[in-house]
Scaffold this active site. Structure first.
Site, PDB file in Angstrom:
ATOM      1  N   LYS A 182       0.818  -1.220   0.000  1.00 40.37           N
ATOM      2  CA  LYS A 182       0.000   0.000   0.000  1.00 40.37           C
ATOM      3  C   LYS A 182       0.846   1.263   0.000  1.00 40.37           C
ATOM      4  CE  LYS A 182      -4.213  -1.763   1.995  1.00 40.37           C
ATOM      5  NZ  LYS A 182      -4.592  -2.473   3.184  1.00 40.37           N
TER       6      LYS A 182
HETATM    7  N1  GLU Z   1      -8.045  -7.992   5.714  1.00 34.67           N
HETATM    8  C1  GLU Z   1      -6.971  -8.769   5.197  1.00 34.67           C
HETATM    9  C2  GLU Z   1      -6.023  -7.889   4.417  1.00 34.67           C
HETATM   10  O1  GLU Z   1      -6.405  -6.828   3.970  1.00 34.67           O
HETATM   11  C3  GLU Z   1      -7.400  -9.898   4.273  1.00 34.67           C
HETATM   12  C4  GLU Z   1      -8.302 -10.859   4.928  1.00 34.67           C
HETATM   13  C5  GLU Z   1      -8.614 -12.112   4.128  1.00 34.67           C
HETATM   14  O2  GLU Z   1      -8.872 -12.039   2.933  1.00 34.67           O
HETATM   15  O3  GLU Z   1      -8.659 -13.152   4.738  1.00 34.67           O
HETATM   16  O4  GLU Z   1      -4.894  -8.279   4.236  1.00 34.67           O
END
Ligand code: GLU
Length: 286
Positions: free
Chosen positions: A253
Site C-alpha cells: 500500500k
Molecule cells: N483484511 C486482510 C487484508 O487486507 C485480508 C483478509 C482475508 O482475505 O482473509 O490483508
C-alpha cells in the site's frame, strides 16, 4: 450449490493493483457462477485503519466495475460478537492472559537456546505467561496490567485433532496450526485479532469460498483450527497469486504509484487496470 465469496480489505491505505486483482478474482468467480460476492471492511485495528480509506475502497471498487451483494460488513460495528467468541474459548480453558511486553518477549527469546519462528518470521511466543497460576493472573488483571489473550496451542490442537482444509484445484491440505505457537487472539491494543475476526465473519456471513492472496495461505491452518474449536463451518479456499512489480517484489500500500487513485488520476481506464493487474474474466467456472 452456488458459492458465496468475498473481498475483505483493511482500510490502512488506498487499494493498489494487487487488491484490484484480488477483488476481481473473487467477484469474477461469483458472477461467472451465479454466486454471491460480499464486501467486508476489516477495520479492527484503530491505530492503522482510517475511515477515509474505507470510503475510498468502496469508491475505487465501484469505479473498477466491481459490485457487491447485500450490505458491506464493517468489522468495527461487531466488536461484541468477537468478544463472545473469545469468551467461549476462554470458558473452555483454551486462552490465557499474557502480560508480556514486546521487549520482555524479545529478551526471553534472545536468552533461549533455540527460538522457533512462526510463518511471518517472528519468533514464537516462548510461553512465560502460560505457566502463571490462576491467582497470579487474577492479581495482575486486578492491578490493571495490560494483557493480550493467547491461544493455548497444545490444548487447542489436542482438542481439535488432525485437520485439513480444501483448496480448490489442489484438494485437501493438512493443517499445521502449531507453527503459530500460542498466537494472540485478543490484542492489547485492539479488540480482537485478524485471525479471530476473519474466521468469525466468514462463518456468520455464510462464505463458502474464501478467495485471498497466497500470502495468507499459512494463516488458513490456524483459521481451520478456530473453525473446529468454535463449531463453525469449513469453507473451501482459493488462494491466488500476488501481483508483483517488474523486479518481482510484491506490491504494498505504501507504493502510491500503483494505487488505483493514482492510476485514475493519470486517466487510466478501468479496463486498462484490469489488464495491468493481469486479470482475465472467467467465461464459465464450474
Ligand atoms: N483484511 C486482510 C487484508 O487486507 C485480508 C483478509 C482475508 O482475505 O482473509 O490483508
Amino acid at each position: 450449490m452456488s458459492i458465496v465469496t468475498r473481498f475483505a480489505p483493511s482500510p490502512t491505505g488506498y487499494l493498489h493493483l494487487g487488491h484490484a486483482f484480488a477483488a476481481l478474482t473473487a467477484w469474477g468467480r461469483a458472477r461467472a457462477t451465479g454466486g454471491q460476492f460480499l464486501l467486508r471492511i476489516e477495520d479492527i485495528d484503530p491505530a492503522r485503519c482510517r475511515p477515509e480509506f474505507a470510503a475510498a475502497i468502496l469508491e475505487d471498487l465501484a469505479w473498477l466495475g466491481v459490485d457487491w451483494d447485500g450490505p458491506v460488513r464493517v468489522q468495527s460495528a461487531h466488536l461484541p460478537a468477537y468478544r463472545a467468541a473469545l469468551d467461549t474459548l476462554a470458558g473452555r480453558g483454551l486462552l490465557y492472559p499474557c502480560f508480556c511486553t514486546r521487549a520482555a518477549i524479545a529478551r526471553e527469546v534472545a536468552g533461549a537456546a533455540a527460538a522457533p519462528q512462526g510463518p511471518d518470521g517472528a519468533p514464537l511466543y516462548p510461553g512465560a505467561c502460560r505457566a502463571l497460576s490462576p491467582a497470579e493472573r487474577v492479581e495482575r488483571i486486578a492491578a490493571g496490567t495490560p494483557y493480550a489473550l493467547r491461544l493455548d496451542m497444545a490444548r487447542a490442537v489436542a482438542e481439535a485433532g488432525p485437520l485439513h482444509f480444501h483448496e480448490i484445484d489442489a484438494g485437501q491440505v493438512l493443517c499445521i496450526p502449531e507453527r503459530f505457537g500460542d498466537v494472540v487472539l485478543g490484542r492489547k491494543d485492539a479488540p480482537a485479532s485478524y485471525h479471530l475476526c476473519v474466521t468469525h465473519d466468514d462463518a456468520v456471513q455464510g462464505v463458502t469460498l474464501v478467495t485471498r492472496g497466497e500470502d495468507l495461505r499459512p494463516a488458513t491452518d490456524l483459521h481451520r483450527l478456530l473453525q473446529a474449536l468454535l463449531g463453525w463451518p469449513a469453507p473451501a479456499y482459493a488462494h491466488h497469486r500476488l501481483v508483483r512489480d517488474p523486479s518481482g517484489r510484491r506490491l504494498a500500500k505504501r507504493d502510491g504509484d500503483v494505487s488505483l487513485r493514482a492510476l485514475r488520476a493519470a486517466a487510466t481506464t478501468p479496463a486498462e487496470v484490469r489488464t495491468r493487474a493481469g486479470w482475465v474474466r472467467p467465461d464459465r467456472v464450474t
